[in-house]
Motif scaffolding. Structure first.
Motif, short mmCIF file in Angstrom:
data_model
loop_
_atom_site.label_atom_id
_atom_site.label_comp_id
_atom_site.label_asym_id
_atom_site.label_seq_id
_atom_site.Cartn_x
_atom_site.Cartn_y
_atom_site.Cartn_z
N VAL A 38 24.25 12.91 29.15
CA VAL A 38 22.81 13.32 28.41
C VAL A 38 21.85 13.34 29.74
O VAL A 38 22.04 12.31 30.32
N LYS A 39 20.94 14.10 29.66
CA LYS A 39 19.74 13.82 30.57
C LYS A 39 18.38 13.84 29.68
O LYS A 39 18.49 14.45 28.50
N THR A 40 17.56 12.96 30.07
CA THR A 40 16.40 12.65 29.35
C THR A 40 15.16 12.84 30.13
O THR A 40 15.18 12.74 31.46
N PHE A 41 14.14 13.35 29.53
CA PHE A 41 12.74 13.53 29.99
C PHE A 41 11.79 12.63 29.18
O PHE A 41 11.82 13.27 27.87
N ASN A 42 11.23 11.72 29.53
CA ASN A 42 9.99 11.28 28.75
C ASN A 42 8.89 12.16 28.78
O ASN A 42 8.34 12.65 29.72
N LEU A 43 8.09 11.70 27.63
CA LEU A 43 6.99 12.72 27.43
C LEU A 43 5.70 12.21 28.41
O LEU A 43 5.00 13.00 28.94
N ASP A 44 5.46 10.98 28.70
CA ASP A 44 4.41 10.50 29.42
C ASP A 44 4.36 9.08 29.75
O ASP A 44 5.33 8.30 29.73
N GLU A 45 3.24 8.92 30.72
CA GLU A 45 3.20 7.40 31.34
C GLU A 45 1.65 7.18 31.62
O GLU A 45 1.03 8.03 31.62
N TYR A 46 1.34 5.99 31.49
CA TYR A 46 0.00 5.67 31.74
C TYR A 46 0.01 5.92 33.29
O TYR A 46 0.66 5.31 34.38
N PRO A 86 5.22 -4.40 33.25
CA PRO A 86 5.65 -4.60 32.32
C PRO A 86 4.78 -3.81 31.08
O PRO A 86 5.68 -3.37 30.05
N ASN A 87 3.85 -3.15 31.28
CA ASN A 87 3.00 -2.28 30.29
C ASN A 87 3.37 -0.88 30.40
O ASN A 87 3.04 -0.08 29.81
N SER A 88 4.35 -0.59 31.53
CA SER A 88 4.79 0.89 31.70
C SER A 88 5.60 1.38 30.61
O SER A 88 6.45 0.65 30.25
N TYR A 89 5.59 2.68 30.39
CA TYR A 89 6.72 3.31 29.54
C TYR A 89 8.12 3.33 30.30
O TYR A 89 8.84 3.36 29.34
N ASN A 90 7.79 3.30 31.49
CA ASN A 90 9.22 3.12 32.28
C ASN A 90 9.98 1.72 31.91
O ASN A 90 11.16 2.18 31.24
N ARG A 91 9.23 0.81 31.88
CA ARG A 91 9.94 -0.47 31.45
C ARG A 91 10.11 -0.49 30.07
O ARG A 91 11.34 -0.93 29.67
N PHE A 92 9.45 0.00 29.28
CA PHE A 92 9.75 -0.02 27.65
C PHE A 92 11.14 0.97 27.51
O PHE A 92 11.81 0.36 26.78
N MET A 93 11.11 2.07 28.09
CA MET A 93 12.41 2.75 27.86
C MET A 93 13.86 2.04 28.31
O MET A 93 14.71 2.17 27.60
N TRP A 94 13.58 1.40 29.54
CA TRP A 94 14.67 0.87 30.00
C TRP A 94 15.20 -0.38 29.09
O TRP A 94 16.19 -0.79 28.88
N ASP A 95 14.04 -1.05 28.60
CA ASP A 95 14.18 -2.51 27.81
C ASP A 95 14.93 -2.08 26.71
O ASP A 95 15.53 -2.69 25.95
#
Ligand code: PGA
Length: 260
Positions: free
Chosen positions: A61-69, A77-86
């Motif tokens: 599966v390949k994923t694309f996130n919608l957005d990032e600050y 720690p507040n990035s959406y990148n961190r959120f998605m991995w956690d």
């Protein structure tokens, strides 16, 4: 739009995860568009469970996130990148090469946005896009007034969104003022879209985007023009829909047909 109303947040999350899992089973190389926020956490939990307990396979599966600050590095720690991995990627069998998340701190953001669009095209487009909705009707960070044809770009966050998201940053002064986001036009090119919404605070905007006019004041209303949208709501988010009885009637008939 297909409107599904579930009893509560857990049931909404279970339904969304089941639909996503079905698509992955049908096409193991699915290209999946993904949101952040509180709403999808339960859906991600269910998908992690399906991976661990039922062997749902994300390896292709390949994923694309919608957005990032904007301004936040992937490690913040507040990035959406961190959120998605956690919350999700770190708990399933997907490798970093298959994960794309907008970069908040690219030195050339406009160039980055152009390349992000190209990357989506290069894999054949998004097959299934999962969405949440903001209290102001945004999908991704397409705030009121965003062109319904907009593409991936840098946007200024609405004051309402900054106030909504202050809970993650401690206080609203710390919330970034802008973000990199897929556009409404980018999202509308996904082959299939699932939008999830939960809770009383989403009831008014849910009624507006499903039953109100198509308007750039409510970015999610553009979904009325998309041929394959499933909206999954809990009872609280559905409570202001004028045609609630009609949606329930359709669900009853579907269940009868499925022999449930
Ligand atoms: P929420 O955010 O899931 O945290 O309510 C949704 C959104 O802003 O898209």
């Amino acid at each position: 739009m297909r409107i599904l109303i579930e009893k509560d947040y857990d049931a909404m999350s279970g339904r969304a995860a089941a639909l996503i899992a079905e698509e992955i089973e049908r096409n193991p190389r699915l290209v999946l568009g993904l949101p952040t926020g509180d709403t999808p956490v339960g859906t991600y939990e269910r998908l992690v469970h399906l991976h661990k307990e039922a062997g749902l396979d994300f390896s292709e599966v390949k994923t694309f996130n919608l957005d990032e600050y904007a301004g936040l590095s992937a490690e913040d720690p507040n990035s959406y990148n961190r959120f998605m991995w956690d919350v999700f990627f770190g708990r399933i069998n997907i490798g970093p090469a298959h994960v794309s998340i907008p970069k908040g701190d690219d030195p050339r953001p406009d160039e980055f946005c152009r390349r992000y669009e190209e990357k989506i095209k290069a894999v054949g487009g998004i097959d299934l896009q999962l969405l949440g909705i903001g209290g102001d009707g945004h999908i991704a960070f397409n705030e009121p007034g965003s062109s319904l044809g907009s593409r991936t770009r840098v946007v200024t966050l609405a004051k309402e969104t900054i106030a909504d998201n202050a809970r993650h940053f401690g206080k609203k002064e710390l919330v970034p003022r802008s973000a990199v986001t897929m556009g409404v036009g980018t999202i509308m090119e996904a082959r299939r879209i699932i939008l999830i919404a939960s809770g009383k605070k989403k009831a008014a905007v849910t009624a507006q985007f499903i039953e109100g006019p198509v308007t750039s004041m409510i970015a999610a209303s553009a979904l009325q023009l998309h041929p394959s949208v499933t909206v999954i709501l809990d009872e609280a988010a559905a409570c202001k829909l004028r045609r609630l009885d009609h949606y329930r009637w359709i669900m009853t008939l579907e269940e009868e047909r499925a022999g449930k």
